[in-house]
Design an enzyme around this catalytic site. Structure first.
Site, PDB file in Angstrom:
ATOM      1  N   SER A  12       0.838  -1.212   0.000  1.00 57.69           N
ATOM      2  CA  SER A  12       0.000   0.000   0.000  1.00 57.69           C
ATOM      3  C   SER A  12       0.870   1.259   0.000  1.00 57.69           C
ATOM      4  O   SER A  12       0.492   2.272  -0.596  1.00 57.69           O
ATOM      5  CB  SER A  12      -0.985   0.005   1.170  1.00 57.69           C
ATOM      6  OG  SER A  12      -0.323   0.143   2.401  1.00 57.69           O
ATOM      7  N   ASN A  13       2.037   1.194   0.630  1.00 53.10           N
ATOM      8  CA  ASN A  13       2.952   2.344   0.550  1.00 53.10           C
ATOM      9  C   ASN A  13       3.533   2.478  -0.859  1.00 53.10           C
ATOM     10  O   ASN A  13       3.678   3.591  -1.362  1.00 53.10           O
ATOM     11  CB  ASN A  13       4.064   2.227   1.592  1.00 53.10           C
ATOM     12  CG  ASN A  13       3.596   2.665   2.963  1.00 53.10           C
ATOM     13  OD1 ASN A  13       3.446   3.847   3.219  1.00 53.10           O
ATOM     14  ND2 ASN A  13       3.318   1.701   3.836  1.00 53.10           N
ATOM     15  N   ARG A  64      22.550 -14.016   4.914  1.00 53.93           N
ATOM     16  CA  ARG A  64      22.027 -12.670   4.663  1.00 53.93           C
ATOM     17  C   ARG A  64      22.954 -11.911   3.719  1.00 53.93           C
ATOM     18  O   ARG A  64      22.514 -11.149   2.868  1.00 53.93           O
ATOM     19  CB  ARG A  64      21.933 -11.881   5.970  1.00 53.93           C
ATOM     20  CG  ARG A  64      20.752 -12.238   6.829  1.00 53.93           C
ATOM     21  CD  ARG A  64      20.612 -11.231   7.980  1.00 53.93           C
ATOM     22  NE  ARG A  64      19.736 -11.768   8.997  1.00 53.93           N
ATOM     23  CZ  ARG A  64      18.404 -11.712   8.954  1.00 53.93           C
ATOM     24  NH1 ARG A  64      17.793 -11.115   7.954  1.00 53.93           N
ATOM     25  NH2 ARG A  64      17.683 -12.249   9.918  1.00 53.93           N
ATOM     26  N   ILE A  91      16.002  -7.998   7.577  1.00 53.35           N
ATOM     27  CA  ILE A  91      17.048  -7.162   8.178  1.00 53.35           C
ATOM     28  C   ILE A  91      18.206  -7.090   7.192  1.00 53.35           C
ATOM     29  O   ILE A  91      18.648  -8.115   6.663  1.00 53.35           O
ATOM     30  CB  ILE A  91      17.492  -7.754   9.529  1.00 53.35           C
ATOM     31  CG1 ILE A  91      16.337  -7.647  10.528  1.00 53.35           C
ATOM     32  CG2 ILE A  91      18.739  -7.040  10.052  1.00 53.35           C
ATOM     33  CD1 ILE A  91      16.578  -8.339  11.849  1.00 53.35           C
ATOM     34  N   HIS A 108       8.640   3.269   9.474  1.00 55.58           N
ATOM     35  CA  HIS A 108       8.455   2.382  10.618  1.00 55.58           C
ATOM     36  C   HIS A 108       7.171   2.805  11.338  1.00 55.58           C
ATOM     37  O   HIS A 108       6.976   3.992  11.592  1.00 55.58           O
ATOM     38  CB  HIS A 108       9.667   2.484  11.556  1.00 55.58           C
ATOM     39  CG  HIS A 108       9.568   1.551  12.707  1.00 55.58           C
ATOM     40  ND1 HIS A 108       9.735   0.188  12.570  1.00 55.58           N
ATOM     41  CD2 HIS A 108       9.270   1.766  14.013  1.00 55.58           C
ATOM     42  CE1 HIS A 108       9.561  -0.383  13.753  1.00 55.58           C
ATOM     43  NE2 HIS A 108       9.272   0.546  14.632  1.00 55.58           N
ATOM     44  N   THR A 140      20.388   3.373   8.729  1.00 50.86           N
ATOM     45  CA  THR A 140      21.802   3.201   9.082  1.00 50.86           C
ATOM     46  C   THR A 140      21.962   1.783   9.615  1.00 50.86           C
ATOM     47  O   THR A 140      21.015   0.982   9.558  1.00 50.86           O
ATOM     48  CB  THR A 140      22.248   4.241  10.133  1.00 50.86           C
ATOM     49  OG1 THR A 140      21.459   4.043  11.305  1.00 50.86           O
ATOM     50  CG2 THR A 140      22.082   5.667   9.618  1.00 50.86           C
ATOM     51  N   LEU A 143      19.161  -1.164  13.558  1.00 48.66           N
ATOM     52  CA  LEU A 143      17.804  -1.511  13.119  1.00 48.66           C
ATOM     53  C   LEU A 143      16.794  -0.475  13.620  1.00 48.66           C
ATOM     54  O   LEU A 143      16.679  -0.254  14.829  1.00 48.66           O
ATOM     55  CB  LEU A 143      17.426  -2.906  13.636  1.00 48.66           C
ATOM     56  CG  LEU A 143      16.034  -3.405  13.234  1.00 48.66           C
ATOM     57  CD1 LEU A 143      15.934  -3.612  11.732  1.00 48.66           C
ATOM     58  CD2 LEU A 143      15.679  -4.669  13.985  1.00 48.66           C
ATOM     59  N   GLN A 170      -1.630   3.542   8.836  1.00 51.11           N
ATOM     60  CA  GLN A 170      -1.245   3.341   7.428  1.00 51.11           C
ATOM     61  C   GLN A 170      -1.763   4.456   6.528  1.00 51.11           C
ATOM     62  O   GLN A 170      -1.072   4.864   5.603  1.00 51.11           O
ATOM     63  CB  GLN A 170      -1.740   1.989   6.933  1.00 51.11           C
ATOM     64  CG  GLN A 170      -0.736   0.886   7.189  1.00 51.11           C
ATOM     65  CD  GLN A 170      -0.668  -0.108   6.052  1.00 51.11           C
ATOM     66  OE1 GLN A 170      -1.631  -0.296   5.326  1.00 51.11           O
ATOM     67  NE2 GLN A 170       0.474  -0.747   5.900  1.00 51.11           N
TER      68      GLN A 170
HETATM   69  C1  GRF Z   1       3.706  -0.559   6.882  1.00 53.48           C
HETATM   70  O1  GRF Z   1       2.798  -0.468   7.922  1.00 53.48           O
HETATM   71  C2  GRF Z   1       5.058  -0.071   7.307  1.00 53.48           C
HETATM   72  O2  GRF Z   1       5.019   0.846   8.361  1.00 53.48           O
HETATM   73  C3  GRF Z   1       5.764  -1.312   7.754  1.00 53.48           C
HETATM   74  O3  GRF Z   1       5.259  -2.322   6.923  1.00 53.48           O
HETATM   75  C4  GRF Z   1       3.951  -1.981   6.472  1.00 53.48           C
HETATM   76  C5  GRF Z   1       3.912  -2.148   4.985  1.00 53.48           C
HETATM   77  O4  GRF Z   1       2.629  -2.111   4.458  1.00 53.48           O
HETATM   78  N1  GRF Z   1       7.184  -1.127   7.691  1.00 53.48           N
HETATM   79  P1  GRF Z   1       2.395  -2.076   2.898  1.00 53.48           P
HETATM   80  O5  GRF Z   1       3.014  -3.339   2.304  1.00 53.48           O
HETATM   81  O6  GRF Z   1       3.036  -0.833   2.346  1.00 53.48           O
HETATM   82  O7  GRF Z   1       0.892  -2.063   2.710  1.00 53.48           O
END
Ligand code: GRF
Length: 215
Positions: A12-13, A64, A91, A108, A140, A143, A170
């Protein structure tokens, strides 16, 4: 400027970035979307917007370091100016961070420096906080510990639970993240050592409140 967006989930982001780029409010192009999960919903969002996608499954690597090296190599041809972690649930190693240091952002779901790590909304509820929120920060080596850039607060209300709170946070994330990226794309935002600078001035330790941003 060219962006690379790294996802693991619904994206969604990512969609907020696609929309902001299409609307011109974020003057940039998403060159590639990379997921560590082939089933990530965000891949369909990228494909619908004609954005190239890459899937690199972390389970196919023995460390990793090897996974991160594969990601750096896969991103290189796209020459991203800015790398956006948007719900990317791995990570990262110091080598990956070094490859993109100063042009690597994360969002975050807490008001950093409170609640790095997981289960942020439940932890805010358990602590009796009156506000939750989300923060965009430079990545950085620590974490969720890189310098905050921009945050948005969301009031915790009577009868709240972690899922309800996550949904409301969100909605603010989708405003917050493209705005922080816009500052970077406009050349206003920089990482100097472990400090975030906006227009050459150090940002406050918690970043800037989105509600107070004028431009
Ligand atoms: C978001 O809530 C973000 O804060 C976290 O992971 C989620 C990702 O959601 N880091 P989406 O995949 O962007 O819907």
């Amino acid at each position: 400027m060219k962006l690379a967006v790294l996802i693991s989930g619904s994206g969604s982001n990512l969609q907020a970035f696609i929309d902001a780029c299409e609307a011109g409010t974020l003057p940039a192009d998403i060159a590639v979307v990379l997921s560590n999960k082939s089933e990530a919903g965000g891949l369909a969002r990228a494909e619908a917007a004609d954005i190239p996608t890459l899937v690199i499954d972390h389970r196919e690597f023995e460390s990793r370091e090897a996974f991160d090296a594969a990601m750096v190599a896969a991103l290189a041809p796209f020459a991203p100016d800015l790398v956006i972690l948007a719900g990317f649930m791995r990570i990262l190693t110091p080598a990956f961070i070094a490859a993109f240091r100063g042009r690597l952002l994360n969002i975050h779901p807490s008001l950093l420096p409170k609640y790095p790590g997981l289960h942020t909304h439940q932890r805010a509820l358990d602590a009796g906080d009156t506000e939750a929120g989300a923060t965009v920060h430079f990545v950085t080596e620590e974490l969720d510990g890189g310098p905050p850039i921009l945050f948005a607060q969301v009031a915790i209300v009577e009868g709240d639970n972690a899922a309800l709170l996550a949904d409301r946070v969100q909605l603010r994330e989708h405003q917050l993240y493209p705005q922080a990226a816009r500052w970077f794309v406009e050349g206003r935002l920089a990482l100097q050592g472990d400090r975030a600078l906006l227009d050459g001035e150090p940002l406050p330790p918690s970043g800037v409140d989105l509600d107070k941003v004028q431009d």
